[in-house]
Design an enzyme around this catalytic site. Structure first.
Site, PDB file in Angstrom:
ATOM      1  CE1 TYR A 105      -3.346  -2.904   5.715  1.00  0.00           C
ATOM      2  CE2 TYR A 105      -3.290  -0.550   5.271  1.00  0.00           C
ATOM      3  CZ  TYR A 105      -3.291  -1.849   4.814  1.00  0.00           C
ATOM      4  OH  TYR A 105      -3.226  -2.098   3.466  1.00  0.00           O
ATOM      5  CE  LYS A 158       0.159  -4.658   2.950  1.00  0.00           C
ATOM      6  NZ  LYS A 158      -0.202  -5.995   2.393  1.00  0.00           N
ATOM      7  CB  THR A 195      -0.900  -0.018   1.257  1.00  0.00           C
ATOM      8  OG1 THR A 195      -1.533   1.250   1.381  1.00  0.00           O
ATOM      9  CG2 THR A 195      -0.088  -0.260   2.540  1.00  0.00           C
ATOM     10  CG  ASP A 196      -1.194   4.901  -1.030  1.00  0.00           C
ATOM     11  OD1 ASP A 196      -1.730   4.251  -0.101  1.00  0.00           O
ATOM     12  OD2 ASP A 196      -1.826   5.728  -1.725  1.00  0.00           O
ATOM     13  CD  GLU A 197      -3.321   3.264   4.406  1.00  0.00           C
ATOM     14  OE1 GLU A 197      -3.098   3.044   5.608  1.00  0.00           O
ATOM     15  OE2 GLU A 197      -4.435   3.102   3.890  1.00  0.00           O
TER      16      GLU A 197
END
Ligand code: NAD
Ligand code: TDX
Length: 339
Positions: A155, A159, A128-130
Site C-alpha cells: 500500500y 502511495k 499518507t505519512d506512511e
C-alpha cells in the site's frame, strides 16, 4: 502565503469513501458556492449513503474509475480542480493482494495527472505519512516534508509512487499540483476493516477486539474533519508544487487506543485477543505539522482524542445499519489471515 485559489467546480475522487465523503460533506456545509462532482468506482470501500442527503444541485455522483481515460476526457474539462482521495487504502489488503493497489493508486493517479495536464486543471493529491516508512518507538524525531521516502508495505509503496508522479508532473509539465501527507484518520463513516471501527463493532457484536503483535506500535491520530480543513486550506492557499504534512499531535500506542475504546464502552480494558502481527508492521508514525501551521495558519480543532473517540463510538452505536452489511465478510477475511 500563495495567491488564494477560489475553485467553483471541483471533482472529488473517492468521495464515497471514508475521508473523501467527510470532505464532501464538509465542503457542502462550509462552501455552499462550490459544486462538487464525486468520481467514485464504488468498490467494497465506497458507499453512496456516505454522501446521501446533500443538495443535488451542489453534489453530484459519477460512478466510474479513475483509470478510465475516456471517462476523464468527458468529465474533467470545465472543472477548476481535482481533489484526489480515491485509492485502495488498507494495508492488510495490500499484503494479501497488491494488484488493485498498483492499478488504482499508481495508474489511476497517472491518468488523473494526464487529464490535468491536458485540460490545465489544478490537482490536489491526498497521500499518507506512511510514504516516509516508520520511526523507532520512543525517539523524539517526527516526519518532515523533505524526509526520504522509505515505504514498507505494498500500500504505502504505491502511495509513494503516486506522490513521485505528482512531483514529476509538476516539475516537468508544470501541472499545478499540491500534495498532503496525513497521519491516521478517525471519525464517522470509516470502514469496519480499519483499527478503530473494527474494535468498536467487535464489541457491539459481542466479539473480542483483536490487537496485532505487541500492541506497542504507535499511530498519530487526527480527526477526519481536521484533515478536511487542511486539504481545503492547501488547495486554496497552498503553494503549487509543495508538500504539506498534516497531523494533530495525536501519538498513541494501539494498545492504549484499544484500552480507551473498551473503557469508554464500559468493558474490562484487558478484554481483547492478541493476534498474529502484520508482516512488515511499521512501528511508529509521527507528523511534524509546522509547515502547514506556519504557512497556512491551520490548527486542529479536535484536540481531545478521548472525546473524539467517544463521539466516534456513539456514531457506530447509532449507525448499525451502515456498518453491519460489511462486518461479516470483513471478519471472514481476517479469520483466514489469522487476525
Ligand atoms: P477508503 O478506502 O475509505 O475510500 C476509498 C474510496 O476510493 C472508496 O470510495 C472507493 O470506492 C474509491 N475508489 C477505489 N478505487 C477507485 C477507482 N479505481 N476509481 C474510483 N474510485 C475508486 O479510503 P480512505 O481511508 O477514505 O482514504 C482516502 C485517501 O486518503 C486515500 O488516498 C488514502 O491513501 C489517504 N489517507 C488515508 C488515511 C487514513 O487514515 N485512512 C490517512 C492518510 C491518507
Ligand atoms: O484489528 C486490527 N488490530 C490492530 O492491532 C487492525 C485492523 C489494525 N491493528 C493495528 C495495525 C496498525 O498498527 O492498528 C494500527 C492501525 O491499523 P489500520 O487501521 O489498518 O491503519 P494503518 O495501517 O496505520 O493505515 C492507516 O493510516 C494511514 C490507513 O489505513 C491508511 O490508508 C493511511 O494511509
Amino acid at each position: 502565503m500563495a495567491d488564494v485559489f477560489e475553485p467553483r467546480d471541483i471533482i472529488v475522487t473517492g468521495g464515497c469513501g471514508f475521508i473523501g465523503s467527510n470532505f464532501v460533506r464538509w465542503v457542502a456545509a462550509n462552501h455552499p458556492g462550490v459544486h462538487v462532482t464525486v468520481l467514485d468506482r464504488l468498490t467494497y470501500a465506497g458507499n453512496p449513503e456516505n454522501i446521501a442527503g446533500l443538495p443535488g444541485d451542489r453534489v453530484e455522483l459519477v460512478v466510474g474509475d479513475v483509470c478510465d481515460a475516456d471517462l476523464l476526457d468527458r468529465l474533467v474539462p470545465g472543472h477548476d480542480a481535482i481533489v484526489h482521495f480515491a485509492a485502495e487504502s488498507h494495508n492488510d489488503n495490500s499484503i494479501a493482494g497488491p494488484e488493485p493497489f498498483v492499478r488504482t493508486n499508481v495508474v489511476g493517479t497517472y491518468r488523473l495527472l494526464e487529464a490535468c495536464r491536458k485540460y490545465d486543471v489544478r490537482f490536489h493529491h491526498v497521500s499518507t505519512d506512511e510514504v516516509y516508512g516508520d520511526l523507532a518507538l520512543g525517539e523524539p524525531r517526527r516526519f518532515e516534508p523533505d524526509d526520504p521516502y522509505r515505504p514498507s508495505s505494498p500500500y504505502s509503496s504505491t502511495k509513494a509512487s503516486s506522490d513521485l508522479l505528482v512531483r514529476a508532473w509538476h516539475r516537468t509539465y508544470g501541472v499545478r499540483a499540491t500534495i498532503s501527507n496525513c497521519s491516521n484518520n478517525y471519525g464517522p463513516y470509516q470502514h469496519v476493516e480499519k483499527f478503530i471501527p473494527r474494535q468498536v463493532t467487535n464489541v457491539l457484536c459481542g466479539a473480542r477486539p483483536k490487537l496485532y503483535g505487541t500492541g506497542e506500535n504507535v499511530r498519530d491520530w487526527i480527526h477526519t474533519e481536521d484533515h478536511s480543513r487542511a486539504v481545503w486550506d492547501i488547495l486554496t492557499c497552498g503553494r503549487v508544487g509543495e508538500t504539506y504534512l498534516v497531523g494533530a499531535d495525536g501519538e498513541r500506542s494501539n494498545k492504549d487506543v484499544l484500552r480507551a475504546i473498551l473503557e469508554l464502552m464500559g468493558r474490562d480494558p484487558d478484554d481483547f485477543d492478541w493476534v498474529r502481527d502484520r508482516p512488515g508492521h511499521d512501528r511508529r508514525y509521527a507528523i511534524d505539522p509546522t509547515k502547514l501551521e506556519r504557512e497556512l495558519g491551520w490548527r486542529p480543532l479536535h484536540t481531545d482524542f478521548r472525546e473524539g473517540l467517544a463521539r466516534t463510538i456513539a456514531w457506530y452505536e447509532g449507525h448499525e445499519g451502515w456498518w453491519r452489511p460489511a462486518k461479516e465478510a470483513t471478519e471472514a477475511k481476517y479469520a483466514k489471515q489469522g487476525q
